[in-house]
Design a protein around this motif. Structure first.
Motif, PDB file in Angstrom:
ATOM      1  N   GLY A 157      -4.713   6.636   2.845  1.00  0.00           N
ATOM      2  CA  GLY A 157      -4.477   5.361   3.517  1.00  0.00           C
ATOM      3  C   GLY A 157      -5.307   5.223   4.784  1.00  0.00           C
ATOM      4  O   GLY A 157      -5.873   4.169   5.059  1.00  0.00           O
ATOM      5  N   GLY A 210       3.140   0.058  -2.747  1.00  0.00           N
ATOM      6  CA  GLY A 210       4.139   0.906  -2.104  1.00  0.00           C
ATOM      7  C   GLY A 210       4.524   2.032  -3.045  1.00  0.00           C
ATOM      8  O   GLY A 210       3.766   2.387  -3.948  1.00  0.00           O
ATOM      9  N   PRO A 267       3.955   6.232  -6.631  1.00  0.00           N
ATOM     10  CA  PRO A 267       3.187   5.134  -6.072  1.00  0.00           C
ATOM     11  C   PRO A 267       2.962   4.032  -7.105  1.00  0.00           C
ATOM     12  O   PRO A 267       2.898   4.307  -8.314  1.00  0.00           O
ATOM     13  CB  PRO A 267       1.866   5.786  -5.651  1.00  0.00           C
ATOM     14  CG  PRO A 267       1.777   7.024  -6.454  1.00  0.00           C
ATOM     15  CD  PRO A 267       3.174   7.466  -6.744  1.00  0.00           C
ATOM     16  N   SER A 321      -0.669   5.991   9.231  1.00  0.00           N
ATOM     17  CA  SER A 321      -0.651   5.620   7.816  1.00  0.00           C
ATOM     18  C   SER A 321       0.629   6.128   7.141  1.00  0.00           C
ATOM     19  O   SER A 321       1.240   5.423   6.342  1.00  0.00           O
ATOM     20  CB  SER A 321      -1.884   6.207   7.117  1.00  0.00           C
ATOM     21  OG  SER A 321      -1.826   6.005   5.725  1.00  0.00           O
ATOM     22  N   LEU A 345       3.463   3.977   5.199  1.00  0.00           N
ATOM     23  CA  LEU A 345       3.879   4.217   3.821  1.00  0.00           C
ATOM     24  C   LEU A 345       5.395   4.336   3.712  1.00  0.00           C
ATOM     25  O   LEU A 345       5.999   3.835   2.761  1.00  0.00           O
ATOM     26  CB  LEU A 345       3.217   5.491   3.290  1.00  0.00           C
ATOM     27  CG  LEU A 345       1.713   5.415   3.019  1.00  0.00           C
ATOM     28  CD1 LEU A 345       1.163   6.796   2.705  1.00  0.00           C
ATOM     29  CD2 LEU A 345       1.423   4.452   1.875  1.00  0.00           C
TER      30      LEU A 345
END
Length: 294
Positions: free
Chosen positions: A216, A231, A241, A282, A286
Motif C-alpha cells: 500500500g 479492503g 483481500p 498504510s 488497511l
C-alpha cells in the motif's frame, strides 16, 4: 398430592439434561494442508465439491465409503447419505457451533452411522469429540467447480418436476465464480454490476497485514488499471483481500495480474525490516477498510 409436590417429584425423577458447552475456535482448519482452500469453499464459493479420504480407523470401522465435501447441500443440510453408501458433507449450513471443524467431523460420523439413503440427524452442538483433523487423511483438496447443483442428485432424479423446480431455484442463486490458477485459494466472482477477486492468504494476520501495508505504501495494491483494492475481511483466522474489477472483463484476463500481485506480495513478505512511517500509515488505513464477510 398438591400441584407443587407433584412438580417437585417430577423434577426429582426427570433426569437433568447435560449442558453442552460451546467453545469458539478461531482457526478451525488449522493444521490442514489446504487451510486457505477450506476457508474459501466455506465462505466464498457457491458450488464446488472435493473428494475426501477417511482416516484408517474409520475405514476399519465403516469400510471404504466414498465421501464428498460439498460447499452446500439441499436445504443447507450438514450431511447426506446415498443409497449406494456415498456420503456428502456440507460446509455451508444453517446451524453450527463455535468449532466448524468439530461440526463437520460430527456430521461425517453421523452420516457413516446412518443407513445408506436415510436422512442424517446431526446435533446442533456436538460437544467434545474428534475434529476434521482426526477423521480424515489430510492432503490437497481436488476441487471441482460446478455451474449448478446437479452433483447433488442421482441419475434420473430431475424427472420429478418438484425436484427439477427446486434445483432450478437453487441454481438461480449462484453467481459466476472461477477458481484462479495464479494463486492458491484465489477466486474471481461476478455479482450484479461488479466483479471481484478474493484471495484467502495463508499467512497469519499480522504477517499478511504488514506485507499488504508495504504494498500500500508503495502504491502497488491494485491489480492494474480500472481496479481498486476494496479492503479485506477476516475468515477463520485468515485475511481475505478483495479487489473491485471491471464487470465485463472475463475471469481469465485476471490470471496475469493476480500472478504479478502474488509475486509482489511474496517479496513484501520476505522483507522483515520494521515498517517505515509510510507503511505504518498504510497499515492503519488497511485496518480501517475491513469489509463485512461476503
Amino acid at each position: 398430592m398438591s400441584k407443587r409436590r407433584k412438580s417437585q417429584r417430577a423434577a426429582e425423577t426427570t433426569p437433568k439434561r447435560e449442558k453442552v458447552r460451546d467453545i469458539f475456535v478461531p482457526r478451525p482448519f488449522e493444521g490442514l494442508v489446504d487451510e486457505p482452500e477450506w476457508i474459501a469453499l466455506r465462505e466464498l464459493v457457491p458450488a464446488a465439491s472435493a473428494p475426501l479420504r477417511l482416516a484408517p480407523a474409520l475405514v476399519e470401522e465403516f469400510g471404504e465409503r466414498p465421501v464428498t465435501l460439498a460447499t452446500v447441500l439441499p436445504m443447507a443440510a450438514p450431511a447426506m447419505t446415498k443409497p449406494d453408501g456415498r456420503v456428502l458433507i456440507g460446509l455451508q449450513r444453517h446451524i453450527q457451533s463455535g468449532d466448524v471443524s468439530r461440526d463437520l467431523a460430527e456430521a461425517l460420523l453421523c452420516a457413516l452411522r446412518t443407513e445408506p439413503g436415510s436422512p442424517v440427524a446431526v446435533p446442533p452442538l456436538p460437544g467434545p469429540g474428534p475434529r476434521l483433523q482426526d477423521v480424515l487423511v489430510d492432503g490437497p483438496l481436488e476441487i471441482t467447480m460446478h455451474d449448478g447443483f446437479e452433483f447433488w442428485l442421482d441419475p434420473g432424479a430431475t424427472d420429478d418436476p418438484n425436484v427439477q423446480a427446486s434445483l432450478e431455484r437453487a441454481n438461480a442463486a449462484i453467481y459466476p465464480t472461477v477458481r484462479l490458477t495464479a494463486a492458491k485459494a484465489a477466486y474471481w466472482c461476478q455479482v450484479p454490476e461488479k466483479a471481484h477477486v478474493r484471495w484467502v492468504l495463508p499467512e497469519d494476520e499480522d504477517t499478511a497485514l504488514d506485507a499488504l501495508a508495504r504494498l500500500g505504501a508503495a502504491g502497488t495494491l491494485t491489480l492494474g488499471d480500472d481496479t481498486r483494492f476494496a479492503g479485506m475481511f477476516r475468515a477463520h483466522g485468515r485475511l481475505v483481500p478483495v479487489w473491485d474489477l471491471p464487470e465485463h472483463t472475463p475471469a481469465g484476463e485476471w490470471e496475469a495480474p493476480v500472478a504479478e500481485f502474488a509475486k509482489r506480495y511474496a517479496e513484501a513478505l520476505a522483507d522483515t525490516a520494521p515498517l517505515d512511517a509510510a507503511a505504518r500509515r498504510s497499515r492503519q488505513g488497511l485496518l480501517g477498510r475491513q469489509l463485512t464477510l461476503r
